[in-house]
Write a protein that holds these residues in place. Structure first.
Motif, PDB file in Angstrom:
ATOM      1  N   UNK A 108       0.838  -1.198   0.000  1.00  0.00           N
ATOM      2  CA  UNK A 108       0.000   0.000   0.000  1.00  0.00           C
ATOM      3  C   UNK A 108       0.874   1.249   0.000  1.00  0.00           C
ATOM      4  N   UNK A 109       1.958   1.221   0.739  1.00  0.00           N
ATOM      5  CA  UNK A 109       2.894   2.353   0.773  1.00  0.00           C
ATOM      6  C   UNK A 109       3.416   2.671  -0.626  1.00  0.00           C
ATOM      7  N   UNK A 110       3.813   1.646  -1.344  1.00  0.00           N
ATOM      8  CA  UNK A 110       4.360   1.864  -2.688  1.00  0.00           C
ATOM      9  C   UNK A 110       3.292   2.407  -3.640  1.00  0.00           C
ATOM     10  N   UNK A 111       2.075   1.932  -3.503  1.00  0.00           N
ATOM     11  CA  UNK A 111       0.995   2.470  -4.323  1.00  0.00           C
ATOM     12  C   UNK A 111       0.776   3.947  -4.023  1.00  0.00           C
ATOM     13  N   UNK A 112       0.695   4.298  -2.750  1.00  0.00           N
ATOM     14  CA  UNK A 112       0.415   5.683  -2.361  1.00  0.00           C
ATOM     15  C   UNK A 112       1.533   6.631  -2.769  1.00  0.00           C
ATOM     16  N   UNK A 113       2.755   6.155  -2.759  1.00  0.00           N
ATOM     17  CA  UNK A 113       3.885   7.036  -3.025  1.00  0.00           C
ATOM     18  C   UNK A 113       4.392   6.991  -4.460  1.00  0.00           C
ATOM     19  N   UNK A 114       4.240   5.844  -5.129  1.00  0.00           N
ATOM     20  CA  UNK A 114       4.837   5.694  -6.454  1.00  0.00           C
ATOM     21  C   UNK A 114       3.828   5.361  -7.552  1.00  0.00           C
ATOM     22  N   UNK A 115       2.661   4.838  -7.176  1.00  0.00           N
ATOM     23  CA  UNK A 115       1.679   4.450  -8.181  1.00  0.00           C
ATOM     24  C   UNK A 115       1.750   2.974  -8.512  1.00  0.00           C
ATOM     25  N   UNK A 116       1.400   2.638  -9.743  1.00  0.00           N
ATOM     26  CA  UNK A 116       1.330   1.249 -10.174  1.00  0.00           C
ATOM     27  C   UNK A 116       2.656   0.797 -10.775  1.00  0.00           C
ATOM     28  N   UNK A 117       3.172  -0.306 -10.269  1.00  0.00           N
ATOM     29  CA  UNK A 117       4.396  -0.853 -10.852  1.00  0.00           C
ATOM     30  C   UNK A 117       4.113  -1.291 -12.281  1.00  0.00           C
ATOM     31  N   UNK A 118       4.987  -0.901 -13.186  1.00  0.00           N
ATOM     32  CA  UNK A 118       4.795  -1.182 -14.591  1.00  0.00           C
ATOM     33  C   UNK A 118       4.157  -0.040 -15.347  1.00  0.00           C
ATOM     34  N   UNK A 119       3.511   0.879 -14.621  1.00  0.00           N
ATOM     35  CA  UNK A 119       2.903   2.060 -15.244  1.00  0.00           C
ATOM     36  C   UNK A 119       3.666   3.317 -14.849  1.00  0.00           C
ATOM     37  N   UNK A 120       3.757   3.538 -13.533  1.00  0.00           N
ATOM     38  CA  UNK A 120       4.501   4.700 -13.051  1.00  0.00           C
ATOM     39  C   UNK A 120       5.984   4.387 -12.785  1.00  0.00           C
ATOM     40  N   UNK A 121       6.303   3.125 -12.516  1.00  0.00           N
ATOM     41  CA  UNK A 121       7.692   2.781 -12.222  1.00  0.00           C
ATOM     42  C   UNK A 121       7.940   1.299 -12.452  1.00  0.00           C
ATOM     43  N   UNK A 170       8.751   4.203 -22.459  1.00  0.00           N
ATOM     44  CA  UNK A 170       7.553   4.787 -23.045  1.00  0.00           C
ATOM     45  C   UNK A 170       6.752   5.640 -22.089  1.00  0.00           C
ATOM     46  N   UNK A 171       7.270   5.844 -20.873  1.00  0.00           N
ATOM     47  CA  UNK A 171       6.554   6.660 -19.886  1.00  0.00           C
ATOM     48  C   UNK A 171       6.363   8.081 -20.404  1.00  0.00           C
ATOM     49  N   UNK A 172       5.137   8.582 -20.315  1.00  0.00           N
ATOM     50  CA  UNK A 172       4.808   9.942 -20.731  1.00  0.00           C
ATOM     51  C   UNK A 172       4.343  10.706 -19.498  1.00  0.00           C
ATOM     52  N   UNK A 173       5.013  11.809 -19.153  1.00  0.00           N
ATOM     53  CA  UNK A 173       4.749  12.479 -17.887  1.00  0.00           C
ATOM     54  C   UNK A 173       3.317  12.995 -17.804  1.00  0.00           C
ATOM     55  N   UNK A 174       2.776  13.517 -18.886  1.00  0.00           N
ATOM     56  CA  UNK A 174       1.407  14.032 -18.831  1.00  0.00           C
ATOM     57  C   UNK A 174       0.387  12.901 -18.764  1.00  0.00           C
ATOM     58  N   UNK A 175       0.626  11.851 -19.494  1.00  0.00           N
ATOM     59  CA  UNK A 175      -0.312  10.732 -19.520  1.00  0.00           C
ATOM     60  C   UNK A 175      -0.208   9.852 -18.287  1.00  0.00           C
TER      61      UNK A 175
END
Length: 541
Positions: free
Chosen positions: A395-408, A420-425
């Motif tokens: 839960x900590x990682x979700x709250x601070x970093x988001x979804x693994x594979x999407x945000x990090x 392929x990470x897009x900062x706006x998207x």
């Protein structure tokens, strides 16, 4: 300002996830030596106990599904990623605590007024982001905004209760009752200063790091002369940090936790004279500051309508349309990496206000924290949810970093952006500043290479924050404090940004209005309480 904590946490957990679960916790041993390296607690083996365990051995009934609100400071994300992350967070909270989390955003536009009005409204919010040095925590505690937590924490947030040592809990008390959970296990520097472009500074003949306001002015002039279409600085006219920064660079005064709104006006005179109340507003410091701001404003270092501007200066820095941003070290570390990509070769640098005099004071452990609202309908479940957010790694990682594979993604134990990470998207944030802990952090694989050297340099000059247990009781001067704060809000912005006419006359008028509002009585009361605080500190040695 610096925060480090060493702690070893040993927790024996028993029981199974159900409507109730029993956990047994052994107290932590703690060393609060802020000069040592951070030693991370042992990882929790059953994070669900943080939400549903009872340190007392009793049972907790979680059969009723409850929605828990959490007041966060920040602009609500608008790209849809936040909702996707919270869907996952809430699935886990439903499983582990039979609860759902809803974020109640206090957005940055007029944030201070909105935040304090929310707390004064009596609305039954559950968890609240707090800070004693920038979010008026003690003033709101005096108004009855928060629920005392002493009896609730051991049962409903057992892992956090044992993790935070007694010396840290002592700094969270008002009238000997715990009013907040400190963010005391997270390493950060939040000393303020200016982020500026090293490539442009060199172009303007500034070959050594900026360490004073005079050189900063030369940098601004270089931008004005040689970078058409670029605003040297494009501040929001409601920000008062520049006043505190100038005072930090030109005196050894330490701002006291006595909130007067837009910027503080009552300080401890110095680290050696920490119990002497002093105001730089009433000596040459503030006059010189007003003169410099008038000069900078007249030179066009910021826009003419600065007092009404509500734009995003950091976004302009990133776009190459502004030459600086005023914020703190942690922001610089993130922006350095971002600017290397957005403005290749920009060589972003940081001028900490304290570097002028090497008078860096460490950070209060209550710079970030979480309280429970006095009118909360679900304080027990709220603390269970908080314990999960802080202690459960998933839960900590979700709250601070988001979804693994999407945000990090994680490679070799470090965190990177996915291909392929897009900062706006894809960007995500929750602005969870009320309980981060080093043991659950995933190191950033792209962090600025100079971070260790910066921290080491700060370590050499820092002094411990002296007012962690000083709680100003405003009751004897409520009217005066309110009136003084109003004067600061009414007259301060024009002086801070050179729009008040003759600076000497403007400061004298400001001083006269402060005096008429009851400043002398206010300072005398601060001094009286500092004297009592000094006696308490010395008697406890």
């Amino acid at each position: 300002m610096w925060r480090k904590k060493k702690n070893v946490l040993s927790v024996a957990l028993a029981g199974a996830l159900a409507a109730s679960l029993t956990a047994c916790s052994t107290p932590s041993s703690s060393n609060n030596d802020t000069n040592g390296a951070t030693s991370k607690p042992a990882a929790t083996t059953a994070a669900t106990a943080a939400a549903t365990g009872a340190a007392t051995g009793g049972k907790i009934d979680t059969s009723e599904f409850q929605t828990i609100s959490y007041v966060m400071l920040g602009d609500k994300p608008k790209n849809g990623q936040f909702e996707k992350v919270m869907e996952k967070v809430n699935a886990l909270l439903k499983q582990k605590a039979n609860a759902k989390l809803e974020i109640k955003w206090v957005e940055w536009a007029d944030w201070q007024t909105k935040y304090n009005l929310l707390l004064a409204s009596g609305e039954p919010v559950d968890l609240i982001t707090v800070a004693t040095d920038w979010l008026d925590t003690w003033q709101n505690a005096q108004k009855g905004a928060f629920m005392p937590l002493d009896k609730l924490l051991p049962t409903y947030a057992p892992l956090t209760w044992t993790e935070v040592p007694p010396t840290d809990w002592a700094e969270t008390k008002y009238k000997n009752q715990i009013m907040l959970i400190p963010e005391d296990h997270y390493t950060q520097w939040v000393n303020h200063g200016f982020l500026y472009r090293g490539d442009w500074a060199k172009e303007f003949g500034i070959t050594t790091p900026i360490k004073d306001w005079e050189t900063l002015g030369k940098y601004f002039q270089g931008v004005k002369d040689k970078k058409p279409g670029v605003m040297p600085w494009d501040p929001n006219g409601t920000s008062g940090d520049i006043a505190g920064g100038y005072i930090n660079s030109h005196t050894d005064a330490i701002e006291l936790p006595v909130s007067t709104g837009m910027f503080g006006i009552i300080y401890g005179k110095s680290y050696d004279e920490k119990y002497t109340a002093y105001s730089p507003i009433f000596d040459d410091t503030f006059v010189n500051f007003a003169k410099q701001m008038k000069e900078w404003g007249d030179k066009g270092f910021w826009r003419e309508d600065v007092l009404n501007y509500k734009g995003d200066n950091r976004a302009e820095l990133e776009a190459g349309k502004s030459a600086v941003d005023q914020h703190h070290t942690q922001t610089f570390l993130g922006e350095r990496v971002k600017m290397d990509k957005l403005q290749p070769g920009s060589d972003l640098q940081f001028y900490p206000f304290s570097s002028t005099r090497n008078n860096l004071v460490s950070l209060s452990i209550t710079h970030g924290g979480t309280s429970v609202g006095a009118k909360s309908k679900h304080p027990e479940r709220a603390l269970m949810v908080y314990d999960l957010i802080r202690q459960d790694p998933e839960i900590y990682h979700l709250m601070n970093y988001g979804l693994e594979g999407v945000q990090y993604v994680v490679k070799d134990g470090k965190r990177y952006r996915p291909e392929g990470y897009d900062v706006q998207r894809d960007d995500f944030y929750s602005d969870f500043w009320g309980g981060r802990i080093d043991k659950n952090e995933i190191p950033d694989g792209n962090e600025y290479a100079g971070k260790a050297d910066m921290y080491a340099a700060y370590d050499k000059i820092k002094k411990p924050y002296p007012y962690g247990r000083f709680v100003f009781d405003k009751a004897p001067v409520t009217n005066e404090l309110t009136a003084v704060t109003q004067v600061v809000g009414q007259m301060g912005p024009a002086i801070l940004y050179g729009k008040a006419g003759d600076p000497v006359k403007a400061v004298n008028d400001f001083r006269a209005k402060l005096k008429a509002a009851g400043y002398d009585k206010l300072q005398a009361e601060v001094q009286k309480q500092l004297d009592a605080f000094k006696t308490m500190v010395e008697s406890s040695k």
